[in-house]
Motif scaffolding. Sequence first.
Motif, PDB file in Angstrom:
ATOM      1  N   PRO A  77      -7.097  -0.908  -0.338  1.00 10.43           N
ATOM      2  CA  PRO A  77      -8.028  -0.026  -1.049  1.00 10.43           C
ATOM      3  C   PRO A  77      -7.250   0.900  -1.972  1.00 10.43           C
ATOM      4  O   PRO A  77      -6.159   1.361  -1.632  1.00 10.43           O
ATOM      5  CB  PRO A  77      -8.707   0.756   0.085  1.00 10.43           C
ATOM      6  N   PRO A  78      -7.767   1.191  -3.159  1.00 11.18           N
ATOM      7  CA  PRO A  78      -7.033   2.054  -4.093  1.00 11.18           C
ATOM      8  C   PRO A  78      -6.948   3.480  -3.579  1.00 11.18           C
ATOM      9  O   PRO A  78      -7.742   3.916  -2.730  1.00 11.18           O
ATOM     10  CB  PRO A  78      -7.880   1.978  -5.372  1.00 11.18           C
ATOM     11  N   PHE A  79      -5.982   4.230  -4.085  1.00 12.58           N
ATOM     12  CA  PHE A  79      -5.889   5.641  -3.755  1.00 12.58           C
ATOM     13  C   PHE A  79      -7.125   6.375  -4.278  1.00 12.58           C
ATOM     14  O   PHE A  79      -7.701   5.989  -5.296  1.00 12.58           O
ATOM     15  CB  PHE A  79      -4.635   6.266  -4.377  1.00 12.58           C
ATOM     16  N   ILE A 239      -0.989  16.659  -7.830  1.00 17.20           N
ATOM     17  CA  ILE A 239      -1.030  17.284  -6.507  1.00 17.20           C
ATOM     18  C   ILE A 239      -1.427  16.229  -5.494  1.00 17.20           C
ATOM     19  O   ILE A 239      -2.455  15.564  -5.658  1.00 17.20           O
ATOM     20  CB  ILE A 239      -2.030  18.459  -6.472  1.00 17.20           C
ATOM     21  N   TYR A 240      -0.594  16.062  -4.479  1.00 13.29           N
ATOM     22  CA  TYR A 240      -0.880  15.106  -3.408  1.00 13.29           C
ATOM     23  C   TYR A 240      -1.465  15.860  -2.216  1.00 13.29           C
ATOM     24  O   TYR A 240      -0.966  16.929  -1.839  1.00 13.29           O
ATOM     25  CB  TYR A 240       0.395  14.387  -2.972  1.00 13.29           C
ATOM     26  N   GLY A 241      -2.504  15.296  -1.649  1.00 14.81           N
ATOM     27  CA  GLY A 241      -3.081  15.838  -0.430  1.00 14.81           C
ATOM     28  C   GLY A 241      -2.843  14.878   0.715  1.00 14.81           C
ATOM     29  O   GLY A 241      -3.211  13.698   0.630  1.00 14.81           O
ATOM     30  N   ASP A 291      -0.203   8.074   4.101  1.00 17.42           N
ATOM     31  CA  ASP A 291      -1.080   9.114   4.644  1.00 17.42           C
ATOM     32  C   ASP A 291      -1.670   9.999   3.550  1.00 17.42           C
ATOM     33  O   ASP A 291      -2.099  11.121   3.812  1.00 17.42           O
ATOM     34  CB  ASP A 291      -0.319   9.968   5.664  1.00 17.42           C
ATOM     35  N   LEU A 292      -1.720   9.475   2.330  1.00 19.03           N
ATOM     36  CA  LEU A 292      -2.341  10.212   1.238  1.00 19.03           C
ATOM     37  C   LEU A 292      -3.854  10.238   1.416  1.00 19.03           C
ATOM     38  O   LEU A 292      -4.489   9.198   1.571  1.00 19.03           O
ATOM     39  CB  LEU A 292      -2.015   9.562  -0.105  1.00 19.03           C
TER      40      LEU A 292
END
Length: 354
Positions: A77-79, A239-241, A291-292
């Motif tokens: 699945p895409p980000f 920004i990565y969550g 884990d994004l």
Amino acid sequence: MFEERLVEILRERKVSEDLIEKVIDSGYIIRNFGGFGATPWEAVSDKMYGNKGLSSNFDIDKFIEYIHGDYSFPELPPFVEYTAKNYEEIEDILSDPRRQHYINEGRMSFRGQTSQYTFKRQIPNPVRSDRNGREISIFPGVFRQNSDFYSFNVVHKEERSLSRLLHELEPNNPDIYLGSSFAYDIMRVEQHYATQTAGLDISFDIETAIFFATYKFQFNSEGRAYHSKVKKGDHKGVIYGFCFRDPPVKKTEFLIKDFDLFKTYKPERILRQNCGLPLFSEYDRNIAITDLDFIIHLDKDFDYEGEKTPSYMFPNVEEDKFYGKLLELKDKHPKLLKNIVEYEGSRVLNEEEI
């Protein structure tokens, strides 16, 4: 051992030596699964992503077809990606009830960068690479490379220069070397003041992530560092969550609030950045990708004057006594502490220097 077993299997399947070399250079190994009553089996694993099954474990026959260009693995699945023009749009993204639950539990963390980085291997990951064979990079600093192709044959070694000066960094603890083996403090201060480590800088504060996504790190003509705000129209920040699950990274355990070793000179910079430092090994160096929870791209016209300023995030020697002591020691040991960065205005001038 794990590489040798993969080489053995590939040779048995008549894979060319040139292709085998590329596979090993790209970080693929064999892992064994099963046991305890279950039928054991082997699979190809990618050291970039540890034991994350969907990203790392591949059927041997299908992997061999893949490296020959005869098979494509099913896509992941895409980000979940967004573009934000202002702080209100970031707030809206974080207001999602599921994310609010993670934030309230202390399970959501953030990382900001002025741009997104990618890398390419001779044999890209079958499910994590894009059409050009590139993969998103969220490496701890010690594992980064600048070559055309990322290679697992490059040896990465942490420099722990500060560990040789513990008595001066904590003069009021004569037994500091006895306690240092069991403390995370040395890695924490190395990461934030000296050299890159196997720890990944994350923050539990969105404002900190916004700062690092909107301020560029630069050097002036005298070799002193400073942060300059990216101009409106030039933003490429990201920004990565994260919501780390296995193992979990929770605010209650990872937020750095105090120090085991350094009491006399408090490392104020680390506290102001509301950060944590999860560690990654040679066998899972880019596993944070898995884990994004989301990626926020800043619109080129992103507009927000953040709460955090460079002078707050990187305080001078009066406010950050630990940093002041480091600069003092750098004057005495310039070769040993060559990686200690001096910031504009970080030293307090005396009357003779004004």
